[in-house]
Design a protein around this motif. Sequence first.
Motif, mmCIF file in Angstrom:
data_model
loop_
_atom_site.group_PDB
_atom_site.id
_atom_site.type_symbol
_atom_site.label_atom_id
_atom_site.label_comp_id
_atom_site.label_asym_id
_atom_site.label_seq_id
_atom_site.Cartn_x
_atom_site.Cartn_y
_atom_site.Cartn_z
ATOM 1 N N HIS A 1 0.836 -1.214 0.000
ATOM 2 C CA HIS A 1 0.000 0.000 0.000
ATOM 3 C C HIS A 1 0.865 1.257 0.000
ATOM 4 C CE1 HIS A 1 0.704 -0.413 4.339
ATOM 5 N NE2 HIS A 1 0.468 0.882 4.421
ATOM 6 N N ARG A 2 2.029 1.202 0.669
ATOM 7 C CA ARG A 2 2.923 2.375 0.699
ATOM 8 C C ARG A 2 3.562 2.590 -0.671
ATOM 9 N NH1 ARG A 2 3.478 7.235 1.952
ATOM 10 N NH2 ARG A 2 5.575 7.909 2.333
ATOM 11 N N ARG A 3 3.967 1.494 -1.324
ATOM 12 C CA ARG A 3 4.525 1.614 -2.678
ATOM 13 C C ARG A 3 3.478 2.177 -3.626
ATOM 14 N NH1 ARG A 3 6.466 -3.742 -1.752
ATOM 15 N NH2 ARG A 3 4.859 -4.465 -3.169
ATOM 16 N N ARG A 4 2.239 1.732 -3.488
ATOM 17 C CA ARG A 4 1.152 2.213 -4.342
ATOM 18 C C ARG A 4 0.931 3.711 -4.128
ATOM 19 N NH1 ARG A 4 -1.680 2.439 -8.829
ATOM 20 N NH2 ARG A 4 -3.907 2.524 -8.559
ATOM 21 N N THR A 5 0.934 4.132 -2.870
ATOM 22 C CA THR A 5 0.744 5.553 -2.562
ATOM 23 C C THR A 5 1.886 6.382 -3.140
ATOM 24 O OG1 THR A 5 -0.459 5.000 -0.543
ATOM 25 C CG2 THR A 5 0.425 7.225 -0.700
ATOM 26 N N GLN A 6 3.113 5.904 -3.002
ATOM 27 C CA GLN A 6 4.260 6.627 -3.563
ATOM 28 C C GLN A 6 4.160 6.721 -5.081
ATOM 29 O OE1 GLN A 6 7.718 4.583 -2.031
ATOM 30 N NE2 GLN A 6 7.878 5.993 -0.318
ATOM 31 N N ASP A 7 3.749 5.634 -5.722
ATOM 32 C CA ASP A 7 3.588 5.647 -7.181
ATOM 33 C C ASP A 7 2.518 6.651 -7.592
ATOM 34 O OD1 ASP A 7 3.959 4.595 -9.926
ATOM 35 O OD2 ASP A 7 1.925 3.807 -9.626
ATOM 36 N N LEU A 8 1.415 6.677 -6.865
ATOM 37 C CA LEU A 8 0.351 7.632 -7.182
ATOM 38 C C LEU A 8 0.804 9.067 -6.940
ATOM 39 C CD1 LEU A 8 -2.755 5.718 -5.823
ATOM 40 C CD2 LEU A 8 -2.280 6.286 -8.214
ATOM 41 N N CYS A 9 1.583 9.303 -5.886
ATOM 42 C CA CYS A 9 2.125 10.646 -5.649
ATOM 43 C C CYS A 9 2.970 11.075 -6.838
ATOM 44 C CB CYS A 9 2.972 10.678 -4.375
ATOM 45 S SG CYS A 9 2.023 10.807 -2.862
ATOM 46 N N ARG A 10 3.794 10.175 -7.319
ATOM 47 C CA ARG A 10 4.658 10.489 -8.468
ATOM 48 C C ARG A 10 3.807 10.787 -9.698
ATOM 49 N NH1 ARG A 10 5.819 7.729 -12.613
ATOM 50 N NH2 ARG A 10 5.106 5.754 -11.751
ATOM 51 N N ARG A 11 2.793 9.969 -9.956
ATOM 52 C CA ARG A 11 1.977 10.139 -11.153
ATOM 53 C C ARG A 11 1.140 11.421 -11.093
ATOM 54 N NH1 ARG A 11 -0.884 4.558 -12.134
ATOM 55 N NH2 ARG A 11 -1.532 5.582 -14.055
ATOM 56 N N VAL A 12 0.569 11.734 -9.939
ATOM 57 C CA VAL A 12 -0.218 12.968 -9.804
ATOM 58 C C VAL A 12 0.711 14.179 -9.899
ATOM 59 C CG1 VAL A 12 -1.717 14.314 -8.280
ATOM 60 C CG2 VAL A 12 -2.085 11.854 -8.520
ATOM 61 N N THR A 13 1.913 14.075 -9.356
ATOM 62 C CA THR A 13 2.887 15.161 -9.478
ATOM 63 C C THR A 13 3.222 15.406 -10.941
ATOM 64 O OG1 THR A 13 3.807 14.744 -7.284
ATOM 65 C CG2 THR A 13 5.216 15.932 -8.836
ATOM 66 N N GLU A 14 3.391 14.352 -11.707
ATOM 67 C CA GLU A 14 3.677 14.500 -13.140
ATOM 68 C C GLU A 14 2.528 15.213 -13.854
ATOM 69 O OE1 GLU A 14 4.466 10.509 -14.442
ATOM 70 O OE2 GLU A 14 6.514 10.528 -13.640
ATOM 71 N N ILE A 15 1.306 14.874 -13.493
ATOM 72 C CA ILE A 15 0.143 15.552 -14.088
ATOM 73 C C ILE A 15 0.186 17.032 -13.727
ATOM 74 C CG2 ILE A 15 -2.384 15.757 -14.005
ATOM 75 C CD1 ILE A 15 -2.417 12.661 -13.592
ATOM 76 N N ALA A 16 0.448 17.333 -12.448
ATOM 77 C CA ALA A 16 0.494 18.731 -11.990
ATOM 78 C C ALA A 16 1.606 19.498 -12.695
ATOM 79 C CB ALA A 16 0.692 18.781 -10.475
ATOM 80 N N GLN A 17 2.750 18.868 -12.887
ATOM 81 C CA GLN A 17 3.874 19.545 -13.530
ATOM 82 C C GLN A 17 3.615 19.801 -15.010
ATOM 83 O OE1 GLN A 17 7.081 16.912 -12.390
ATOM 84 N NE2 GLN A 17 7.550 18.144 -10.599
ATOM 85 N N GLY A 18 2.680 19.080 -15.589
ATOM 86 C CA GLY A 18 2.317 19.310 -16.983
ATOM 87 C C GLY A 18 1.369 20.480 -17.170
#
Length: 92
Positions: free
Chosen positions: A11-28
């Motif tokens: 669950h922690r790896r999943r949360t970290q992956d989602l943080c990374r993916r949402v950050t990428e969306i925000a940076q776009g």
Amino acid sequence: MATPTVSLPQHRRRTQDLCRRVTEIAQGLEPDMKMPAVQELSRQLGASSQTLGVVLEELERRNVLYRVPGVGTFTAKRQNVHIHLLHDPQLT
């Protein structure tokens, strides 16, 4: 002797992956632009709205996003990082 590998709970790896993916969306997006709604992000990323709520809270703490109750989630202003190099003639 080899050091044992410590892995994060799934669950922690999943949360970290989602943080990374949402950050990428925000940076776009440009600063202060509205992010997709939680329901849209949930569909797009294959995550529950509850998990995305945790992710959005974390990204708000990291100043990647900010939320306006009843309005939406927005990309934060980007921090300008200035690096100053000092030259000491005695070192050359």
